[in-house]
Design an enzyme around this catalytic site. Structure first.
Site, PDB file in Angstrom:
ATOM      1  N   ARG A 147      27.503  19.636  24.708  1.00  0.00           N
ATOM      2  CA  ARG A 147      28.471  19.115  23.737  1.00  0.00           C
ATOM      3  C   ARG A 147      29.755  19.940  23.714  1.00  0.00           C
ATOM      4  NH1 ARG A 147      23.469  17.467  22.735  1.00  0.00           N
ATOM      5  NH2 ARG A 147      23.038  15.669  21.393  1.00  0.00           N
ATOM      6  N   ARG A 155      14.761   6.377  34.065  1.00  0.00           N
ATOM      7  CA  ARG A 155      14.692   6.517  32.599  1.00  0.00           C
ATOM      8  C   ARG A 155      15.464   5.401  31.891  1.00  0.00           C
ATOM      9  NH1 ARG A 155      15.542  12.612  30.957  1.00  0.00           N
ATOM     10  NH2 ARG A 155      14.804  11.749  28.984  1.00  0.00           N
ATOM     11  N   ASP A 207      11.003  18.252  22.455  1.00  0.00           N
ATOM     12  CA  ASP A 207      10.961  18.856  23.796  1.00  0.00           C
ATOM     13  C   ASP A 207       9.866  19.916  23.926  1.00  0.00           C
ATOM     14  OD1 ASP A 207      13.011  17.274  24.685  1.00  0.00           O
ATOM     15  OD2 ASP A 207      14.573  18.770  24.318  1.00  0.00           O
ATOM     16  N   GLY A 232      19.445  13.663  31.255  1.00  0.00           N
ATOM     17  CA  GLY A 232      19.513  12.514  30.351  1.00  0.00           C
ATOM     18  C   GLY A 232      20.640  12.664  29.348  1.00  0.00           C
ATOM     19  N   LYS A 238      10.454  10.890  28.950  1.00  0.00           N
ATOM     20  CA  LYS A 238      11.221  12.117  29.212  1.00  0.00           C
ATOM     21  C   LYS A 238      11.376  12.289  30.724  1.00  0.00           C
ATOM     22  CE  LYS A 238      12.047  13.105  25.009  1.00  0.00           C
ATOM     23  NZ  LYS A 238      13.425  12.975  24.539  1.00  0.00           N
ATOM     24  N   SER A 256      21.511  21.666  24.662  1.00  0.00           N
ATOM     25  CA  SER A 256      22.189  20.567  23.952  1.00  0.00           C
ATOM     26  C   SER A 256      23.574  20.984  23.475  1.00  0.00           C
ATOM     27  CB  SER A 256      21.366  20.161  22.726  1.00  0.00           C
ATOM     28  OG  SER A 256      20.155  19.586  23.121  1.00  0.00           O
ATOM     29  N   GLN A 312      20.285  11.521  21.712  1.00  0.00           N
ATOM     30  CA  GLN A 312      21.125  11.018  22.800  1.00  0.00           C
ATOM     31  C   GLN A 312      21.716   9.656  22.443  1.00  0.00           C
ATOM     32  OE1 GLN A 312      18.750  11.320  26.367  1.00  0.00           O
ATOM     33  NE2 GLN A 312      18.872  13.548  26.384  1.00  0.00           N
ATOM     34  N   SER A 367      16.601   9.473  18.234  1.00  0.00           N
ATOM     35  CA  SER A 367      17.073  10.026  19.508  1.00  0.00           C
ATOM     36  C   SER A 367      18.480  10.553  19.345  1.00  0.00           C
ATOM     37  CB  SER A 367      17.043   8.952  20.590  1.00  0.00           C
ATOM     38  OG  SER A 367      17.930   9.295  21.639  1.00  0.00           O
TER      39      SER A 367
HETATM   40  C1  S3P Z   1      18.769  15.861  23.654  1.00  0.00           C
HETATM   41  C2  S3P Z   1      18.043  14.929  22.953  1.00  0.00           C
HETATM   42  C3  S3P Z   1      16.620  14.667  23.174  1.00  0.00           C
HETATM   43  C4  S3P Z   1      15.958  15.762  23.982  1.00  0.00           C
HETATM   44  C5  S3P Z   1      16.800  16.192  25.148  1.00  0.00           C
HETATM   45  C6  S3P Z   1      18.148  16.701  24.679  1.00  0.00           C
HETATM   46  C7  S3P Z   1      20.200  16.032  23.334  1.00  0.00           C
HETATM   47  O1  S3P Z   1      16.462  13.459  23.884  1.00  0.00           O
HETATM   48  O2  S3P Z   1      14.691  15.368  24.423  1.00  0.00           O
HETATM   49  O3  S3P Z   1      16.162  17.230  25.886  1.00  0.00           O
HETATM   50  O4  S3P Z   1      20.802  17.047  23.754  1.00  0.00           O
HETATM   51  O5  S3P Z   1      20.760  15.162  22.661  1.00  0.00           O
HETATM   52  P1  S3P Z   1      16.299  12.034  23.117  1.00  0.00           P
HETATM   53  O6  S3P Z   1      17.582  11.710  22.476  1.00  0.00           O
HETATM   54  O7  S3P Z   1      15.950  11.054  24.211  1.00  0.00           O
HETATM   55  O8  S3P Z   1      15.174  12.239  22.152  1.00  0.00           O
END
Ligand code: S3P
Length: 429
Positions: free
Chosen positions: A27, A122, A315, A94, A342, A23, A169, A167
């Site tokens: 970023r 997804r 996760d 994702g 997921k 993550s 994301q 979330s």
């Molecule tokens: C992530 C957020 C999570 C996580 C993914 C990484 C991120 O997803 O499951 O592996 O880096 O922001 P969600 O936002 O769908 O929960």
């Protein structure tokens, strides 16, 4: 479709370092690309997911150098990205597709984002809907709920959005769009998801306010390039933590792991199950808490898992399921509906795989009940193309009564390309 056969282990011992946090690595490229100046990233994860992010920004004119040690990103400022000449392929990631869609919504150009066969299934409505409220013009398959998505970037306005799901994301997509929006963009969520974006936005000089409900970003504020040191990924460390807990005679030190409280739900859960896990030498690096983690074999017991710890461990459930399969009694997991969307449906995939090893599992709509056992059978299980399922079932194999073959393991390269060699290093047969 390659597979691996893993033999039962006698112990897990030694000292390891796991690769950088996925993550935070994503970023660092995104903010580095739209900051002013050259951002240097140490400890960047060169997994396929992060390489998808890197390729997408290169396709928008950002110069990114990798000398094998550090990554250098020459930022182009908030408004310096170029219109990509082709579709941006986010692969299996994702985080890439959702965060980048937020960022692209505020650009003055057209772009298309897509991904592999799993990513294209997804849900994207969760970002398209709030981004549209900000004025984003996004179209896509199935009424803009599935990728590919086409984004006609343009002016955005700030909104106050209450996300129905926790979330990172969704939150981060809106925060990135918020950098381009007129006024303030606020996002709140039922309980806190990982806050790496909040921390890194601050690190890069964004105007950001946090409170117990969420985060507010002010638009139009330029970012300044930074030095970022990425800690080891606690999600990757988790496979080794569970391996050492369930394998007899084990003692493992995992050095330099990110222990941001919004990610340490797995430590809380495994400790409550009776796991002997110690965080040593707690320190802070680039605004993120870091520690070394010592794990020893433990007798685990089943517990009830629900509520605000779930997003803090989201996760880690495939690996937690393996710990539960070896625990005494029943482990119940609830409030974890998100696992169904997921990389695959992780509730159905883990339930099916554990049943093949002789474990009793009852699925519910938002979780499952797992009855632990001293005995895990050998056999063949399937990853469903999901890296975390592949690694979790490889860990289960360490304590099975006979070897386990895990099929379709190429997906492990999305987040942890060195997983199997590292496992080999600490396993004694
Ligand atoms: C992530 C957020 C999570 C996580 C993914 C990484 C991120 O997803 O499951 O592996 O880096 O922001 P969600 O936002 O769908 O929960």
């Amino acid at each position: 479709m390659n597979s691996i056969t893993i033999q039962p282990a006698a112990s897990i011992r030694g000292e390891i370092i796991v690769p950088g946090d996925k993550s935070i690595s994503h970023r660092s490229i995104m903010l580095g690309a739209i900051a002013n100046g050259v951002t240097t990233v140490h400890g960047f994860l060169r997994g396929e997911d992060n390489l998808s992010t890197m390729h997408a920004f290169r396709a928008m004119g950002v110069v990114i150098n990798d000398d094998g040690e550090t990554i250098q990103i020459t930022g182009r400022g908030l408004h310096g990205l170029n219109e990509p000449g082709d579709v941006l392929d986010c692969g299996n990631s994702g985080t890439t597709i959702r965060l980048i869609t937020g960022l692209l919504s505020g650009q003055s150009f057209f772009s298309v984002v897509t991904g592999d066969q799993y990513l294209r299934k997804r849900p994207m409505k969760r970002i398209v809907e709030p981004l549209s409220l900000m004025g984003a013009r996004i179209s896509g398959r199935n009424s803009a709920t599935l990728a590919p998505l086409a984004i006609n970037g343009g002016p955005l306005k700030g909104i106050d959005y209450q996300s129905p799901v926790s979330s990172a994301q969704i939150k981060s997509a809106l925060m990135l769009a918020g950098l381009y929006a007129d006024g303030e963009t606020s996002v709140s969520e039922p309980s806190l998801s990982r806050d790496h974006s909040e921390r890194m936005f601050r690190h890069f000089g964004a105007s950001l306010v946090r409170n117990d409900k969420g985060v507010t970003v002010r638009g139009g504020v330029e970012l300044t390039a930074q030095e970022v040191t990425v800690p080891g990924d606690i999600s990757s460390a988790t496979f080794f933590i569970v391996a050492a807990l369930i394998t007899p005679h084990s003692e493992l030190l995992i050095k330099n792991v990110g222990v941001n409280p919004s990610r340490t739900g797995v430590i809380d859960i495994l400790q409550e199950m009776g796991g002997d896990i110690q965080l040593l030498d707690l320190r802070e690096v680039s605004g993120e808490p870091v520690a070394d983690i010592m794990v020893r074999s433990s007798r685990l017991k089943g517990i009830a898992i629900s509520g605000s710890v779930v997003p803090r461990a989201i996760d880690e459930f495939p690996a937690i399921c393996v710990a539960a399969a070896r625990a005494e009694g029943v482990t119940s997991i609830r409030d974890a509906r998100e696992l169904r969307v997921k990389e695959t449906d992780r509730i159905t995939a883990m339930a099916g795989n554990l049943r093949k090893l002789g474990i009793t599992v009852t699925e519910t709509e938002d979780g499952m009940d797992i009855t632990g056992s001293e005995q895990l059978l050998g056999g063949t299980v399937d990853s469903s193309g999901d890296h975390r399922i592949a690694m979790s079932m490889s860990v289960a194999a360490l304590v099975a009564s006979a070897s386990i073959t895990v099929s379709d393991i190429a997906c492990v390269a999305t987040s942890f390309p060195t997983f199997f060699p590292l496992l080999e290093k600490v396993v004694s047969k």
